[in-house]
Design a protein around this motif. Structure first.
Motif, PDB file in Angstrom:
ATOM      1  N   SER A  85     -12.559 -27.299  -5.955  1.00  0.00           N
ATOM      2  CA  SER A  85     -12.458 -28.573  -6.664  1.00  0.00           C
ATOM      3  C   SER A  85     -13.028 -29.718  -5.816  1.00  0.00           C
ATOM      4  CB  SER A  85     -10.996 -28.866  -6.996  1.00  0.00           C
ATOM      5  OG  SER A  85     -10.833 -30.186  -7.485  1.00  0.00           O
ATOM      6  N   PRO A  86     -13.682 -30.687  -6.459  1.00  0.00           N
ATOM      7  CA  PRO A  86     -14.190 -31.852  -5.734  1.00  0.00           C
ATOM      8  C   PRO A  86     -13.102 -32.887  -5.447  1.00  0.00           C
ATOM      9  CG  PRO A  86     -14.720 -32.058  -8.047  1.00  0.00           C
ATOM     10  CD  PRO A  86     -14.066 -30.708  -7.879  1.00  0.00           C
ATOM     11  N   ALA A  87     -11.838 -32.590  -5.822  1.00  0.00           N
ATOM     12  CA  ALA A  87     -10.762 -33.587  -5.715  1.00  0.00           C
ATOM     13  C   ALA A  87     -10.121 -33.632  -4.338  1.00  0.00           C
ATOM     14  CB  ALA A  87      -9.690 -33.307  -6.769  1.00  0.00           C
ATOM     15  N   GLY A  88     -10.758 -33.059  -3.330  1.00  0.00           N
ATOM     16  CA  GLY A  88     -10.172 -33.056  -2.002  1.00  0.00           C
ATOM     17  C   GLY A  88     -10.385 -34.344  -1.220  1.00  0.00           C
ATOM     18  N   VAL A  89     -11.077 -35.305  -1.787  1.00  0.00           N
ATOM     19  CA  VAL A  89     -11.305 -36.572  -1.088  1.00  0.00           C
ATOM     20  C   VAL A  89     -10.072 -37.457  -1.203  1.00  0.00           C
ATOM     21  CG1 VAL A  89     -13.788 -36.464  -1.475  1.00  0.00           C
ATOM     22  CG2 VAL A  89     -12.340 -37.632  -3.135  1.00  0.00           C
ATOM     23  N   ASP A  90      -9.992 -38.487  -0.359  1.00  0.00           N
ATOM     24  CA  ASP A  90      -8.831 -39.377  -0.361  1.00  0.00           C
ATOM     25  C   ASP A  90      -8.693 -40.119  -1.687  1.00  0.00           C
ATOM     26  OD1 ASP A  90      -8.114 -38.657   2.158  1.00  0.00           O
ATOM     27  OD2 ASP A  90      -8.754 -40.506   3.148  1.00  0.00           O
ATOM     28  N   ALA A  91      -7.429 -40.463  -2.001  1.00  0.00           N
ATOM     29  CA  ALA A  91      -7.138 -41.174  -3.247  1.00  0.00           C
ATOM     30  C   ALA A  91      -7.859 -42.512  -3.316  1.00  0.00           C
ATOM     31  CB  ALA A  91      -5.628 -41.377  -3.377  1.00  0.00           C
ATOM     32  N   SER A  92      -8.077 -43.152  -2.167  1.00  0.00           N
ATOM     33  CA  SER A  92      -8.761 -44.445  -2.161  1.00  0.00           C
ATOM     34  C   SER A  92     -10.169 -44.332  -2.733  1.00  0.00           C
ATOM     35  CB  SER A  92      -8.818 -45.000  -0.733  1.00  0.00           C
ATOM     36  OG  SER A  92      -9.513 -44.108   0.132  1.00  0.00           O
ATOM     37  N   LEU A 191       9.686 -35.252 -19.554  1.00  0.00           N
ATOM     38  CA  LEU A 191       8.252 -34.991 -19.514  1.00  0.00           C
ATOM     39  C   LEU A 191       7.707 -35.339 -18.137  1.00  0.00           C
ATOM     40  CD1 LEU A 191       5.490 -34.444 -20.966  1.00  0.00           C
ATOM     41  CD2 LEU A 191       5.503 -36.861 -21.633  1.00  0.00           C
ATOM     42  N   CYS A 192       6.845 -34.480 -17.627  1.00  0.00           N
ATOM     43  CA  CYS A 192       6.179 -34.742 -16.343  1.00  0.00           C
ATOM     44  C   CYS A 192       4.673 -34.800 -16.545  1.00  0.00           C
ATOM     45  CB  CYS A 192       6.502 -33.634 -15.338  1.00  0.00           C
ATOM     46  SG  CYS A 192       5.545 -33.721 -13.798  1.00  0.00           S
ATOM     47  N   PHE A 193       4.075 -35.895 -16.099  1.00  0.00           N
ATOM     48  CA  PHE A 193       2.614 -35.957 -15.995  1.00  0.00           C
ATOM     49  C   PHE A 193       2.266 -35.508 -14.583  1.00  0.00           C
ATOM     50  CE2 PHE A 193       3.125 -39.066 -19.493  1.00  0.00           C
ATOM     51  CZ  PHE A 193       2.251 -38.484 -20.404  1.00  0.00           C
ATOM     52  N   LEU A 194       1.823 -34.276 -14.480  1.00  0.00           N
ATOM     53  CA  LEU A 194       1.563 -33.642 -13.179  1.00  0.00           C
ATOM     54  C   LEU A 194       0.124 -33.883 -12.760  1.00  0.00           C
ATOM     55  CD1 LEU A 194       3.018 -31.664 -11.131  1.00  0.00           C
ATOM     56  CD2 LEU A 194       1.792 -29.824 -12.313  1.00  0.00           C
ATOM     57  N   GLY A 195      -0.070 -34.249 -11.503  1.00  0.00           N
ATOM     58  CA  GLY A 195      -1.415 -34.375 -10.963  1.00  0.00           C
ATOM     59  C   GLY A 195      -1.956 -33.006 -10.579  1.00  0.00           C
ATOM     60  N   ALA A 196      -3.178 -32.705 -10.998  1.00  0.00           N
ATOM     61  CA  ALA A 196      -3.785 -31.405 -10.704  1.00  0.00           C
ATOM     62  C   ALA A 196      -5.075 -31.608  -9.924  1.00  0.00           C
ATOM     63  CB  ALA A 196      -4.077 -30.637 -11.991  1.00  0.00           C
ATOM     64  N   CYS A 197      -5.124 -31.054  -8.719  1.00  0.00           N
ATOM     65  CA  CYS A 197      -6.378 -31.091  -7.950  1.00  0.00           C
ATOM     66  C   CYS A 197      -7.385 -30.102  -8.512  1.00  0.00           C
ATOM     67  CB  CYS A 197      -6.105 -30.778  -6.485  1.00  0.00           C
ATOM     68  SG  CYS A 197      -5.034 -31.982  -5.668  1.00  0.00           S
ATOM     69  N   GLU A 233     -14.687 -32.056 -14.111  1.00  0.00           N
ATOM     70  CA  GLU A 233     -15.126 -31.420 -12.866  1.00  0.00           C
ATOM     71  C   GLU A 233     -14.021 -30.652 -12.161  1.00  0.00           C
ATOM     72  OE1 GLU A 233     -14.504 -35.883 -12.014  1.00  0.00           O
ATOM     73  OE2 GLU A 233     -15.472 -34.642 -13.550  1.00  0.00           O
ATOM     74  N   LYS A 234     -12.751 -30.855 -12.560  1.00  0.00           N
ATOM     75  CA  LYS A 234     -11.648 -30.109 -11.957  1.00  0.00           C
ATOM     76  C   LYS A 234     -11.341 -28.808 -12.687  1.00  0.00           C
ATOM     77  CE  LYS A 234      -9.098 -34.152 -10.217  1.00  0.00           C
ATOM     78  NZ  LYS A 234      -7.791 -34.848 -10.290  1.00  0.00           N
ATOM     79  N   LEU A 235     -11.893 -28.658 -13.902  1.00  0.00           N
ATOM     80  CA  LEU A 235     -11.649 -27.442 -14.674  1.00  0.00           C
ATOM     81  C   LEU A 235     -12.417 -26.264 -14.075  1.00  0.00           C
ATOM     82  CD1 LEU A 235     -11.834 -28.751 -18.345  1.00  0.00           C
ATOM     83  CD2 LEU A 235      -9.797 -27.923 -17.148  1.00  0.00           C
ATOM     84  N   MET A 236     -11.801 -25.087 -14.124  1.00  0.00           N
ATOM     85  CA  MET A 236     -12.406 -23.869 -13.597  1.00  0.00           C
ATOM     86  C   MET A 236     -12.761 -24.035 -12.122  1.00  0.00           C
ATOM     87  SD  MET A 236     -12.226 -23.348 -16.801  1.00  0.00           S
ATOM     88  CE  MET A 236     -12.334 -22.115 -18.096  1.00  0.00           C
ATOM     89  N   THR A 237     -11.851 -24.661 -11.369  1.00  0.00           N
ATOM     90  CA  THR A 237     -12.043 -24.814  -9.926  1.00  0.00           C
ATOM     91  C   THR A 237     -10.776 -24.379  -9.198  1.00  0.00           C
ATOM     92  OG1 THR A 237     -11.251 -27.106  -9.858  1.00  0.00           O
ATOM     93  CG2 THR A 237     -13.608 -26.777 -10.252  1.00  0.00           C
ATOM     94  N   ALA A 238     -10.887 -24.283  -7.885  1.00  0.00           N
ATOM     95  CA  ALA A 238      -9.780 -23.803  -7.057  1.00  0.00           C
ATOM     96  C   ALA A 238      -9.452 -24.798  -5.964  1.00  0.00           C
ATOM     97  CB  ALA A 238     -10.143 -22.447  -6.425  1.00  0.00           C
ATOM     98  N   ALA A 239      -8.221 -24.713  -5.459  1.00  0.00           N
ATOM     99  CA  ALA A 239      -7.769 -25.446  -4.281  1.00  0.00           C
ATOM    100  C   ALA A 239      -6.842 -24.500  -3.519  1.00  0.00           C
ATOM    101  CB  ALA A 239      -7.056 -26.739  -4.684  1.00  0.00           C
ATOM    102  N   PRO A 240      -6.587 -24.757  -2.246  1.00  0.00           N
ATOM    103  CA  PRO A 240      -5.906 -23.755  -1.404  1.00  0.00           C
ATOM    104  C   PRO A 240      -4.461 -23.438  -1.765  1.00  0.00           C
ATOM    105  CG  PRO A 240      -7.069 -25.382  -0.062  1.00  0.00           C
ATOM    106  CD  PRO A 240      -7.073 -25.896  -1.454  1.00  0.00           C
ATOM    107  N   PHE A 241      -3.700 -24.385  -2.338  1.00  0.00           N
ATOM    108  CA  PHE A 241      -2.259 -24.185  -2.474  1.00  0.00           C
ATOM    109  C   PHE A 241      -1.840 -24.126  -3.940  1.00  0.00           C
ATOM    110  CE2 PHE A 241      -2.949 -26.165   1.646  1.00  0.00           C
ATOM    111  CZ  PHE A 241      -2.309 -25.256   2.476  1.00  0.00           C
ATOM    112  N   TYR A 242      -1.224 -23.017  -4.291  1.00  0.00           N
ATOM    113  CA  TYR A 242      -0.799 -22.749  -5.667  1.00  0.00           C
ATOM    114  C   TYR A 242       0.372 -23.643  -6.051  1.00  0.00           C
ATOM    115  CZ  TYR A 242       1.219 -20.032  -9.538  1.00  0.00           C
ATOM    116  OH  TYR A 242       1.743 -19.625 -10.742  1.00  0.00           O
TER     117      TYR A 242
END
Length: 278
Positions: A85-92, A191-197, A233-242
């Motif tokens: 996933s390209p979402a590994g950059v800082d939130a800023s 209800l939880c709006f969960l953030g997904a990397c 861009e986060k769909l069909m991608t992976a990140a290290p922690f399940y």
């Protein structure tokens, strides 16, 4: 002392790979580049399909996938690989990316909220957009570990806000760690709006940080329903922690550019897949 038998064996393997590459008609670098392009275009690749397309062996394809994984481009999964996933950059950084697209997702996501609910709002730039999209006088209790989301709700009528405390993780711009975990475990949310990397129908929801993943798992456990709004861009991608399986997501909000075939894949594991149209 040189081990001549081992040296000869290794040289034989190198010569065998060289002969195979020559038969394939593509240089190894060219084939690896094409595989990476396919990963970036599709997210997931299967070794068997690539082998058939490139007229080479699955062993050769798996070797390329190992090398791409070692370079940090993908994660090896059963039968193939997933793009990281390209979402590994800082939130800023993420807060200033795809702002209009996230706002569009947020409007659709906010439409499922009902008065009197207790809402768990995770960190993430899309979830900050959801906080801004919630209507005034919504009569909601919002529990969030995101100071940015909290700021979008302050001084607006109709919100009872609970800010989860703890160590602020800079990359996530939110509270994490033992203190935040304990507070989340004491919540019973509607209800939880969960953030997904990262999100994949087979691999589920994933994150880039171990503590963050643990907190997200607690949010899933604490909530009657789970919703995720995810940019394409986060769909069909992976990140290290399940974090959780895809079937744990009750509401999935995606962008209009997601193909019908991919939406069908997502709908097979998620109860409700909704498309945000501009």
């Amino acid at each position: 002392m040189l081990d001549y038998d081992r040296f000869a064996t290794e040289q034989g393997k190198v010569m065998q790979r060289t002969r195979q590459d020559a038969v394939d008609g593509l240089l190894p670098e060219e084939r690896e580049r094409l595989i990476l392009e396919r990963l970036r275009a599709q997210g997931r690749v299967l070794a068997s399909e690539l082998a058939a397309e490139f007229q080479t062996s699955e062993h050769t394809v798996r070797r390329h996938l190992r090398e791409l994984a070692d370079q940090g481009h993908c994660k090896r999964v059963y039968g193939g690989a997933l793009l990281i996933s390209p979402a590994g950059v800082d939130a800023s950084v993420r807060m200033h990316e795809a702002v209009d697209r996230k706002a569009c997702l947020a409007v659709v996501a906010a439409s499922i909220v009902r008065p009197k609910q207790i809402i768990l709002l995770d960190t993430g730039s899309t979830n900050v957009a959801i906080a801004a999209a919630l209507p005034d006088n919504a009569d909601l209790t919002v529990v969030t570990n995101s100071p940015e989301a909290c700021a979008r709700l302050l001084n607006r009528p109709g919100f009872d806000i609970i800010l989860v405390g703890g160590r602020i993780a800079r990359h996530a711009a939110g509270a994490t760690g033992a203190t935040a975990l304990l507070q989340i475990q004491q919540i019973k949310a509607d209800l939880c709006f969960l953030g997904a990397c990262a999100f994949d129908p087979d691999e589920g929801v994933a994150a880039f940080d171990a503590e963050e993943a643990e907190l997200k798992r607690a949010m899933v456990q604490a909530s009657s329903q789970v919703a995720i709004a995810v940019t394409s861009e986060k769909l069909m991608t992976a990140a290290p922690f399940y974090v959780a399986p895809a079937r744990a997501v009750d509401h999935l909000f995606v962008e209009a550019d997601v193909t019908a075939a991919r939406r069908a894949q997502l709908a097979a594991v998620c109860d409700n897949v909704m498309v945000a149209r501009s």
